[in-house]
Design an enzyme around this catalytic site. Structure first.
Site, PDB file in Angstrom:
ATOM      1  N   ALA A  68     -20.383 -54.194 -30.240  1.00 24.09           N
ATOM      2  CA  ALA A  68     -19.856 -52.621 -30.066  1.00 24.09           C
ATOM      3  C   ALA A  68     -18.299 -52.808 -29.220  1.00 24.09           C
ATOM      4  O   ALA A  68     -17.207 -52.929 -30.039  1.00 24.09           O
ATOM      5  CB  ALA A  68     -20.712 -52.132 -28.723  1.00 24.09           C
ATOM      6  N   ARG A  69     -18.131 -52.823 -27.927  1.00 28.76           N
ATOM      7  CA  ARG A  69     -16.919 -53.029 -27.197  1.00 28.76           C
ATOM      8  C   ARG A  69     -17.070 -54.148 -26.179  1.00 28.76           C
ATOM      9  O   ARG A  69     -18.044 -54.166 -25.450  1.00 28.76           O
ATOM     10  CB  ARG A  69     -16.295 -51.755 -26.776  1.00 28.76           C
ATOM     11  CG  ARG A  69     -15.572 -50.990 -27.698  1.00 28.76           C
ATOM     12  CD  ARG A  69     -14.313 -51.379 -28.357  1.00 28.76           C
ATOM     13  NE  ARG A  69     -13.687 -50.482 -29.250  1.00 28.76           N
ATOM     14  CZ  ARG A  69     -13.893 -50.639 -30.647  1.00 28.76           C
ATOM     15  NH1 ARG A  69     -14.464 -51.551 -30.965  1.00 28.76           N
ATOM     16  NH2 ARG A  69     -13.189 -49.976 -31.416  1.00 28.76           N
TER      17      ARG A  69
ATOM     18  N   GLU B 260      -9.395 -58.749 -25.163  1.00 25.90           N
ATOM     19  CA  GLU B 260      -9.331 -59.281 -26.394  1.00 25.90           C
ATOM     20  C   GLU B 260      -7.655 -59.391 -26.654  1.00 25.90           C
ATOM     21  O   GLU B 260      -6.803 -58.408 -26.258  1.00 25.90           O
ATOM     22  CB  GLU B 260      -9.723 -58.830 -27.800  1.00 25.90           C
ATOM     23  CG  GLU B 260     -11.020 -58.643 -27.602  1.00 25.90           C
ATOM     24  CD  GLU B 260     -12.037 -57.709 -28.597  1.00 25.90           C
ATOM     25  OE1 GLU B 260     -10.975 -57.113 -29.573  1.00 25.90           O
ATOM     26  OE2 GLU B 260     -12.931 -57.435 -28.560  1.00 25.90           O
TER      27      GLU B 260
ATOM     28  N   HIS C  31     -13.814 -60.461 -33.083  1.00 24.46           N
ATOM     29  CA  HIS C  31     -14.064 -59.216 -33.406  1.00 24.46           C
ATOM     30  C   HIS C  31     -13.765 -59.023 -35.035  1.00 24.46           C
ATOM     31  O   HIS C  31     -12.658 -58.488 -35.246  1.00 24.46           O
ATOM     32  CB  HIS C  31     -12.920 -58.512 -32.659  1.00 24.46           C
ATOM     33  CG  HIS C  31     -13.200 -57.134 -32.571  1.00 24.46           C
ATOM     34  ND1 HIS C  31     -12.648 -56.091 -31.793  1.00 24.46           N
ATOM     35  CD2 HIS C  31     -13.589 -56.214 -33.421  1.00 24.46           C
ATOM     36  CE1 HIS C  31     -12.863 -54.909 -32.038  1.00 24.46           C
ATOM     37  NE2 HIS C  31     -13.649 -54.816 -32.995  1.00 24.46           N
TER      38      HIS C  31
HETATM   39  C1  8YV Z   1     -12.128 -53.055 -36.629  1.00 18.98           C
HETATM   40  C2  8YV Z   1     -13.762 -51.625 -34.808  1.00 18.98           C
HETATM   41  O1  8YV Z   1     -12.040 -54.342 -36.448  1.00 18.98           O
HETATM   42  O2  8YV Z   1     -14.278 -50.031 -36.100  1.00 18.98           O
HETATM   43  C3  8YV Z   1     -13.955 -50.454 -34.930  1.00 18.98           C
HETATM   44  O3  8YV Z   1     -13.961 -49.433 -34.047  1.00 18.98           O
HETATM   45  O4  8YV Z   1     -13.530 -52.100 -33.770  1.00 18.98           O
HETATM   46  C4  8YV Z   1     -13.414 -52.443 -35.978  1.00 18.98           C
HETATM   47  O5  8YV Z   1     -13.924 -51.966 -37.248  1.00 18.98           O
HETATM   48  C5  8YV Z   1     -10.812 -52.547 -35.927  1.00 18.98           C
HETATM   49  O6  8YV Z   1     -10.596 -51.048 -36.020  1.00 18.98           O
HETATM   50  C6  8YV Z   1      -9.674 -53.194 -36.150  1.00 18.98           C
HETATM   51  O7  8YV Z   1      -8.938 -53.290 -35.011  1.00 18.98           O
END
Ligand code: 8YV
Length: 313
Positions: free
Chosen positions: A230-231, A260, A278
């Protein structure tokens, strides 16, 4: 092609420069700093960003004629939605196209941690596999309980895969899913207590900051595993590191981190974790689909057609 080219600011160059089909002609401005946008700022009508970079208030304030933010990702926790709402700036995401890859990563991390795939690889490479020295036994997925936190598109894909591995699935979500065959748990403590493997695929942002804290980790317990696609912000990272070091949980598989690309050395030195930079959605196929969707949403905006994947906020 529309005759009038449209100025777009790019915070996520890896997506904007992909060979994605587009029906409008765009002038793509690479982002360096707010100051560097200079005189072009008034012409910018679209912004391409990603989950990591978002769209902070200072940037939106510098773009008075912005109409749309096309996010190459599903996460919108770094986008100043309040400003977007006030100025009626549309926001679109890459919803849908990355769910399968992110779910694959959740299962890859589950296998990686429970079956100790990475640790076993290190064991072979180090020459530790000898006639008298075997790798220790790992943990089977079969029959274990996977608790999914966040039963959206990605959570549903993870549940399907978990079933194929003959795991029992339960979930926690803001709202109960009436059509879901899986057991619902009303809060994080109860899903953590129930789970052998707790998988996080909920949205980031203020509402979910540090929801996985010491109490949730202790409810998961010394035989439990934590997976996060997720985050980083959803976990109290120091609390997780203590839980791993003190073996109050058995292991973790992490694709995302609090700060990150900085990963705390104390986390890197834990032998019961698998760490990824990530990359859950980072396959050639999915990234191409994400870039295409970014431009299809821009095309729709500037042709005054309905957006494909608008964010409701
Ligand atoms: C991507 C993501 O790595 O969809 C998201 O929110 O975190 C990931 O799919 C990101 O958008 C790239 O920085």
């Amino acid at each position: 092609m529309n005759a009038e080219p449209i100025d777009i600011l790019i915070l996520a160059p890896q997506f904007a420069h992909a060979q994605a089909p587009r029906t409008h002609e765009y002038i793509l401005h690479d982002y360096e700093s707010i100051e560097a946008i200079g005189a072009a700022a008034h012409r910018i009508r679209g912004l391409i960003t990603d989950g990591a970079r978002g769209a902070p208030r200072e940037l939106l304030e510098a773009l008075p004629n912005l109409e749309i933010i096309s996010v190459c990702g599903v996460g919108y926790d770094r986008i100043d939605l309040e400003t977007c709402r006030r100025r009626q700036i549309n926001v679109t995401t890459a919803r849908g196209v990355l769910s399968a890859d992110v779910a694959d990563m959740a299962l890859a991390l589950t296998l990686g941690v429970l079956r100790r795939v990475v640790a076993a690889d290190r064991f072979v490479r180090a020459g530790d596999w000898r006639p008298t020295h075997h790798f220790p036994l790992s943990t089977s997925l079969k029959g274990k309980r996977m608790g999914i936190v966040g039963m959206g598109d990605i959570g549903i894909e993870i549940a399907r895969r978990a079933q194929a591995f003959r795991m029992e699935v339960g979930y926690h979500n803001r709202r109960i899913k009436e059509d879901s065959p899986f057991s619902y748990h009303p809060d994080l403590i109860s899903i953590a207590r129930w789970s052998d493997v707790l998988v996080l695929c909920l949205p980031g942002g203020d509402a979910t900051r540090h929801v996985v804290n010491k109490d949730v980790l202790d409810a998961l317990g010394p035989d439990g595993f934590l997976i996060n696609v997720a985050r980083g912000s959803v976990i109290d990272e120091p609390a997780l590191i203590s839980a791993l070091q003190e073996r109050r949980i058995k292991g973790a598989g992490l694709d995302v981190f609090a700060d990150e690309p900085h990963v705390p050395p104390t986390l890197k030195s834990c032998d019961n974790v698998v760490l990824q930079p990530h990359i859950a959605s980072a396959t050639r196929e999915t990234r191409a689909e994400m870039a295409a969707l970014v431009f299809r949403n821009l095309d729709a905006q500037f042709a005054a057609r309905p957006l494909l994947t608008p964010l409701a906020f």
